[in-house]
Design a protein around this motif. Structure first.
Motif, PDB file in Angstrom:
ATOM      1  N   VAL A   4       0.837  -1.201   0.000  1.00 48.54           N
ATOM      2  CA  VAL A   4       0.000   0.000   0.000  1.00 48.54           C
ATOM      3  C   VAL A   4       0.873   1.253   0.000  1.00 48.54           C
ATOM      4  CG1 VAL A   4      -1.700   1.330   1.308  1.00 48.54           C
ATOM      5  CG2 VAL A   4      -1.946  -1.156   1.107  1.00 48.54           C
ATOM      6  N   LEU A   5       1.901   1.266   0.842  1.00 48.18           N
ATOM      7  CA  LEU A   5       2.809   2.408   0.891  1.00 48.18           C
ATOM      8  C   LEU A   5       3.516   2.601  -0.442  1.00 48.18           C
ATOM      9  CD1 LEU A   5       4.361   1.809   4.432  1.00 48.18           C
ATOM     10  CD2 LEU A   5       2.952   3.769   3.754  1.00 48.18           C
ATOM     11  N   TRP A   6       3.953   1.502  -1.036  1.00 50.08           N
ATOM     12  CA  TRP A   6       4.611   1.566  -2.343  1.00 50.08           C
ATOM     13  C   TRP A   6       3.656   2.153  -3.380  1.00 50.08           C
ATOM     14  CZ3 TRP A   6       4.773  -3.118  -6.022  1.00 50.08           C
ATOM     15  CH2 TRP A   6       5.562  -2.852  -7.136  1.00 50.08           C
ATOM     16  N   HIS A   7       2.430   1.694  -3.378  1.00 52.69           N
ATOM     17  CA  HIS A   7       1.424   2.212  -4.309  1.00 52.69           C
ATOM     18  C   HIS A   7       1.219   3.706  -4.117  1.00 52.69           C
ATOM     19  CE1 HIS A   7      -2.770   3.350  -5.269  1.00 52.69           C
ATOM     20  NE2 HIS A   7      -2.611   2.568  -6.328  1.00 52.69           N
ATOM     21  N   ASP A   8       1.173   4.161  -2.868  1.00 55.38           N
ATOM     22  CA  ASP A   8       0.842   5.554  -2.583  1.00 55.38           C
ATOM     23  C   ASP A   8       2.024   6.503  -2.730  1.00 55.38           C
ATOM     24  OD1 ASP A   8      -1.681   4.648  -1.996  1.00 55.38           O
ATOM     25  OD2 ASP A   8      -1.430   4.740   0.193  1.00 55.38           O
ATOM     26  N   GLU A   9       3.232   6.024  -2.491  1.00 57.46           N
ATOM     27  CA  GLU A   9       4.374   6.927  -2.340  1.00 57.46           C
ATOM     28  C   GLU A   9       5.500   6.700  -3.336  1.00 57.46           C
ATOM     29  OE1 GLU A   9       3.856   7.174   2.551  1.00 57.46           O
ATOM     30  OE2 GLU A   9       5.714   6.423   1.654  1.00 57.46           O
ATOM     31  N   ARG A  10       5.361   5.745  -4.214  1.00 56.71           N
ATOM     32  CA  ARG A  10       6.476   5.428  -5.120  1.00 56.71           C
ATOM     33  C   ARG A  10       6.762   6.578  -6.066  1.00 56.71           C
ATOM     34  NH1 ARG A  10       4.181   1.238  -9.660  1.00 56.71           N
ATOM     35  NH2 ARG A  10       6.420   0.991  -9.940  1.00 56.71           N
ATOM     36  N   GLN A  11       8.013   6.713  -6.445  1.00 63.03           N
ATOM     37  CA  GLN A  11       8.408   7.648  -7.485  1.00 63.03           C
ATOM     38  C   GLN A  11       8.190   7.001  -8.842  1.00 63.03           C
ATOM     39  OE1 GLN A  11      12.480   8.578  -6.473  1.00 63.03           O
ATOM     40  NE2 GLN A  11      11.902   9.821  -4.692  1.00 63.03           N
ATOM     41  N   ASP A  12       8.262   7.781  -9.903  1.00 62.92           N
ATOM     42  CA  ASP A  12       8.000   7.254 -11.243  1.00 62.92           C
ATOM     43  C   ASP A  12       8.889   6.058 -11.544  1.00 62.92           C
ATOM     44  OD1 ASP A  12       6.118   9.172 -11.655  1.00 62.92           O
ATOM     45  OD2 ASP A  12       7.399  10.493 -12.849  1.00 62.92           O
ATOM     46  N   GLY A  13       8.239   4.935 -11.848  1.00 68.13           N
ATOM     47  CA  GLY A  13       8.977   3.739 -12.231  1.00 68.13           C
ATOM     48  C   GLY A  13       9.736   3.059 -11.106  1.00 68.13           C
ATOM     49  N   GLU A  14       9.517   3.467  -9.868  1.00 68.95           N
ATOM     50  CA  GLU A  14      10.291   2.927  -8.752  1.00 68.95           C
ATOM     51  C   GLU A  14       9.804   1.524  -8.383  1.00 68.95           C
ATOM     52  OE1 GLU A  14      12.070   4.763  -4.657  1.00 68.95           O
ATOM     53  OE2 GLU A  14       9.908   5.024  -4.999  1.00 68.95           O
ATOM     54  N   GLY A  15      10.729   0.572  -8.373  1.00 63.03           N
ATOM     55  CA  GLY A  15      10.396  -0.796  -8.001  1.00 63.03           C
ATOM     56  C   GLY A  15      10.164  -0.928  -6.510  1.00 63.03           C
ATOM     57  N   PHE A  16       9.581  -2.061  -6.120  1.00 62.60           N
ATOM     58  CA  PHE A  16       9.258  -2.270  -4.714  1.00 62.60           C
ATOM     59  C   PHE A  16      10.510  -2.268  -3.839  1.00 62.60           C
ATOM     60  CE2 PHE A  16       8.523  -5.203  -1.104  1.00 62.60           C
ATOM     61  CZ  PHE A  16       7.552  -4.469  -0.445  1.00 62.60           C
ATOM     62  N   GLY A  17      11.530  -3.002  -4.266  1.00 56.37           N
ATOM     63  CA  GLY A  17      12.758  -3.045  -3.480  1.00 56.37           C
ATOM     64  C   GLY A  17      13.417  -1.684  -3.368  1.00 56.37           C
ATOM     65  N   ASP A  18      13.412  -0.928  -4.469  1.00 58.18           N
ATOM     66  CA  ASP A  18      14.009   0.411  -4.442  1.00 58.18           C
ATOM     67  C   ASP A  18      13.233   1.340  -3.512  1.00 58.18           C
ATOM     68  OD1 ASP A  18      16.075  -0.187  -6.212  1.00 58.18           O
ATOM     69  OD2 ASP A  18      14.838   0.230  -7.959  1.00 58.18           O
ATOM     70  N   TYR A  19      11.916   1.225  -3.514  1.00 56.29           N
ATOM     71  CA  TYR A  19      11.108   2.037  -2.605  1.00 56.29           C
ATOM     72  C   TYR A  19      11.458   1.718  -1.151  1.00 56.29           C
ATOM     73  CZ  TYR A  19       7.267   3.478   0.342  1.00 56.29           C
ATOM     74  OH  TYR A  19       6.541   4.016   1.387  1.00 56.29           O
ATOM     75  N   CYS A  20      11.496   0.433  -0.811  1.00 57.42           N
ATOM     76  CA  CYS A  20      11.795   0.042   0.570  1.00 57.42           C
ATOM     77  C   CYS A  20      13.184   0.504   0.984  1.00 57.42           C
ATOM     78  CB  CYS A  20      11.683  -1.475   0.726  1.00 57.42           C
ATOM     79  SG  CYS A  20       9.994  -2.124   0.550  1.00 57.42           S
ATOM     80  N   HIS A  21      14.136   0.411   0.074  1.00 61.38           N
ATOM     81  CA  HIS A  21      15.497   0.848   0.374  1.00 61.38           C
ATOM     82  C   HIS A  21      15.547   2.356   0.592  1.00 61.38           C
ATOM     83  CE1 HIS A  21      19.872   0.867   0.291  1.00 61.38           C
ATOM     84  NE2 HIS A  21      19.834   1.818  -0.615  1.00 61.38           N
ATOM     85  N   ARG A  22      14.828   3.094  -0.230  1.00 54.40           N
ATOM     86  CA  ARG A  22      14.841   4.563  -0.112  1.00 54.40           C
ATOM     87  C   ARG A  22      14.226   5.018   1.209  1.00 54.40           C
ATOM     88  NH1 ARG A  22      10.989   8.382  -1.464  1.00 54.40           N
ATOM     89  NH2 ARG A  22       9.743   6.881  -2.677  1.00 54.40           N
ATOM     90  N   ILE A  23      13.143   4.400   1.627  1.00 50.60           N
ATOM     91  CA  ILE A  23      12.480   4.799   2.866  1.00 50.60           C
ATOM     92  C   ILE A  23      13.256   4.331   4.094  1.00 50.60           C
ATOM     93  CG2 ILE A  23      10.359   4.595   4.221  1.00 50.60           C
ATOM     94  CD1 ILE A  23      10.126   6.293   1.681  1.00 50.60           C
ATOM     95  N   GLY A  24      13.825   3.135   4.027  1.00 59.38           N
ATOM     96  CA  GLY A  24      14.570   2.589   5.152  1.00 59.38           C
ATOM     97  C   GLY A  24      13.692   1.715   6.033  1.00 59.38           C
ATOM     98  N   ILE A  25      14.301   0.702   6.649  1.00 62.93           N
ATOM     99  CA  ILE A  25      13.552  -0.300   7.400  1.00 62.93           C
ATOM    100  C   ILE A  25      12.792   0.300   8.581  1.00 62.93           C
ATOM    101  CG2 ILE A  25      13.761  -2.366   8.853  1.00 62.93           C
ATOM    102  CD1 ILE A  25      14.011  -2.936   5.879  1.00 62.93           C
ATOM    103  N   GLU A  26      13.419   1.151   9.349  1.00 69.95           N
ATOM    104  CA  GLU A  26      12.751   1.698  10.535  1.00 69.95           C
ATOM    105  C   GLU A  26      11.550   2.557  10.159  1.00 69.95           C
ATOM    106  OE1 GLU A  26      13.344   0.612  13.520  1.00 69.95           O
ATOM    107  OE2 GLU A  26      14.865  -0.648  12.559  1.00 69.95           O
ATOM    108  N   GLN A  27      11.702   3.380   9.137  1.00 72.11           N
ATOM    109  CA  GLN A  27      10.578   4.194   8.678  1.00 72.11           C
ATOM    110  C   GLN A  27       9.462   3.316   8.115  1.00 72.11           C
ATOM    111  OE1 GLN A  27       9.635   7.553   8.448  1.00 72.11           O
ATOM    112  NE2 GLN A  27      11.140   7.811  10.105  1.00 72.11           N
ATOM    113  N   LEU A  28       9.850   2.274   7.404  1.00 75.37           N
ATOM    114  CA  LEU A  28       8.843   1.350   6.874  1.00 75.37           C
ATOM    115  C   LEU A  28       8.029   0.729   8.008  1.00 75.37           C
ATOM    116  CD1 LEU A  28      10.721  -0.619   4.065  1.00 75.37           C
ATOM    117  CD2 LEU A  28       8.830   0.975   3.751  1.00 75.37           C
TER     118      LEU A  28
END
Length: 584
Positions: free
Chosen positions: A549-573
């Motif tokens: 859901v977070l990936w769907h709502d907050e992803r950047q253009d063309g951003e993959g799931f793994g890249d999104y999680c890496h950009r946000i960071g584990i604690e923030q996720l």
């Protein structure tokens, strides 16, 4: 390169000088084996369903693991009967390349002696499961008669050499396949034990001088642990280059292969609760010419031979030598032994992991067809006669075969006029040729785990399909079902399906419990990270749903799931997911 006398001195000082109580038990089993002969012949002749403990270690070098049907363990124990011993036999198939005839031999052996399935490994080999001890010799002998081998498919040696399997590019692609075959042959054990036991059944005569140098590279104790090499095509990381002990990434100029960039020190295995063990990505090492590849690979192996940990097998892979001593030290060791300076490594960039599925035109005008195989398991079911259908097509049309690092199969060198006939034949057996028909499982893979693997603490092959089905439905509800998203599951932390790479990894902790990893990247150049520990298999979809859901709502253009999680960071996720979690 160092002189023979220098090599002998180093070897005696580091690996052949193990005294009583020094080194692991396996090291002494190897030393006392007479170059992998051991008591294998004698125990083959005994009317028992298994080998003794020492021989179990040695038969790995010959290409097999002793296993048991763990599903039957409790019933057999209650009945007072011996464990249901069986053997997995793995072929060494460099680059996953085999002929139609060789494929049909594997298929026949799986029916005659095995459990009626064949399994494509994540290193482009075939495994036959369910072989009984009395059928081992016939199985291995037949594999060798087909001009394949099982030697060094397992054990403390260089394993099957991976290579990009797809014949779609220029002449350089064929050269990459050729390099993989040359590496496999050059780095194979030289002991005559394999030939004597499985092929001729008689001792091969040799001179005293030959006996002294029977393993000029490996020595009496071979390597501290397994060793893995992969050869990649530029831009396509389908062999998971950074997970290899040595990755050779081709450098191509004007469609000509001019050399390779070597990366070293990768490896996936770890042990729960042992901080000294961890997955690791390979580091850039050097640029080498085509002519230098064999010598450089051999020399890197000799450094690992001499400095790898021979006391703690959990800490024995080359990645720990590289991690603890560093690339400059390692390169100095290699250059001293080579006798020349290596060129600095070029930058390595991968933009994709091509699964090579569907129809593709080859450089020579022929075509190849990539077929998705769930977890690499070739078997017939009520809805799809995959194994029978492929056997029929291979017999009738005689395509060459390539196995992929994603556990799929390519039928190659198909004339254009045969395409429609092959399509029709496959459809008769319920075999889809459109990669989209695989759905989210197109990018998923799992190790065999239970019931055969003795290391498994949880399910993988039998559990992942149901998990991915639910995940796919959840993704579809968010409009994300057409996104590339990789899932990898293993039944233990050793990482055979490389779960520490890619978007999502599931690593077995105990029965039905998994660590969930996220944050890798699609091209497999970054390790993922533990997001949640000890998650019950039934709770995996609910654990990942808030992240989707977070990936769907907050992803950047063309951003993959793994890249999104890496950009946000584990604690923030974790913080954001807790607000959306249906189980939190």
């Amino acid at each position: 390169m160092s002189t023979p006398d220098q090599d002998k001195s180093t070897t005696e000082k580091t690996i052949l000088g193990l005294g009583p109580g020094e080194g692991s038990k396996v090291e002494h089993i190897k030393i006392e084996s007479n170059y992998l002969h051991g008591q294998i012949v004698e125990e083959l002749q005994q009317d028992t369903p298994r080998f003794t403990e020492d021989q179990v270690q040695l038969i790995k070098f010959h290409g097999m693991y002793q296993q048991e049907d763990r599903d039957a363990r409790q019933a057999r124990k209650a009945a007072g009967t011996e464990k249901a011993y069986q053997f997995m036999i793995r072929s060494r198939i460099p680059g996953g390349a085999l002929t139609a005839e060789q494929y049909l031999v594997q298929d026949d052996l799986s029916e005659r002696y095995g459990n009626h399935t064949m399994r494509i490994t994540t290193r482009q080999s075939f495994q036959l499961h369910g072989i009984l001890k009395g059928d081992i010799h016939s199985t291995i002998h037949s594999i060798n008669e087909s001009l394949l081998s099982t030697l060094a498919a397992c054990g403390d040696v260089n394993r099957n050499v991976m290579a990009c399997p797809a014949p779609v590019s220029s002449r350089a692609q064929a050269q990459i396949q050729d390099i993989a075959h040359k590496l496999a042959l050059h780095l194979a054990p030289k002991s005559k034990a394999y030939h004597e036991i499985w092929i001729d059944n008689e001792k091969v005569a040799s001179s005293e001088e030959e006996e002294e140098t029977i393993e000029p590279m490996y020595g009496q104790t071979y390597l501290p642990r397994k060793f893995k090499i992969g050869v990649a095509y530029p831009g396509d990381n389908c062999v998971d280059t950074f997970t290899q002990d040595i990755g050779f990434v081709a450098r191509i100029e004007n469609e000509e292969l001019v050399g390779f960039t070597a990366v070293i020190g990768g490896g996936m295995g770890s042990t729960h609760g042992k901080k000294e063990t961890f997955p690791r990505l390979a580091n850039p090492f050097a640029d080498v010419t085509v002519e230098q590849v064999l010598q450089v690979a051999e020399t890197i192996i000799t450094v690992q031979r001499d400095y790898g940990d021979r006391t703690n097998r959990r800490h024995a892979r080359m990645k720990y030598v590289v991690e603890e001593r560093g690339i400059p030290w390692f390169r100095q060791q290699v250059e001293e032994r080579l006798g020349y300076t290596l060129s600095d490594p070029s930058e390595v960039h991968f933009h994709d992991v091509d699964h090579h599925l569907g129809w593709h035109e080859q450089a020579d005008g022929n075509w190849f067809l990539g077929l998705h195989i769930e977890n690499g398991r070739l078997k017939d079911t009520e809805t799809r006669q995959l194994k029978t259908g492929l056997r029929t097509v291979v017999k009738e049309f005689q395509p060459n075969i390539r196995l992929t690092g994603q556990q799929n199969i390519l039928l190659v060198d198909i004339p254009a006029e045969q395409r429609s006939a092959i399509e029709a034949r496959l459809q008769e057996f319920g075999i889809a040729t459109d990669p989209k028909d695989a759905g989210a499982y197109r990018y998923a893979m799992a190790c065999p785990a239970l019931p055969t693997c003795g290391l498994a603490v949880a399910e993988a092959e039998r559990a992942l399909p149901d998990v991915v089905t639910i995940l796919e439905n959840n993704l579809r509800a968010l409009g994300l079902d057409n996104e590339k998203l990789s899932f990898r599951m293993t039944g233990c932390p050793n990482g055979c399906a490389r779960p520490y790479m890619g978007d999502v990894g599931f690593v077995g902790r105990s029965r039905d419990l998994y660590n969930v990893h996220v944050g890798g990247d699609w091209s497999n150049t970054r390790l993922n990270t533990i997001y949640a520990q000890n998650v019950n298999v039934k709770d995996i979809p609910a654990t990942l749903q808030p992240l989707f859901v977070l990936w769907h709502d907050e992803r950047q253009d063309g951003e993959g799931f793994g890249d999104y999680c890496h950009r946000i960071g584990i604690e923030q996720l974790k913080e954001r997911a807790a607000e959306k979690s249906p189980i939190g």
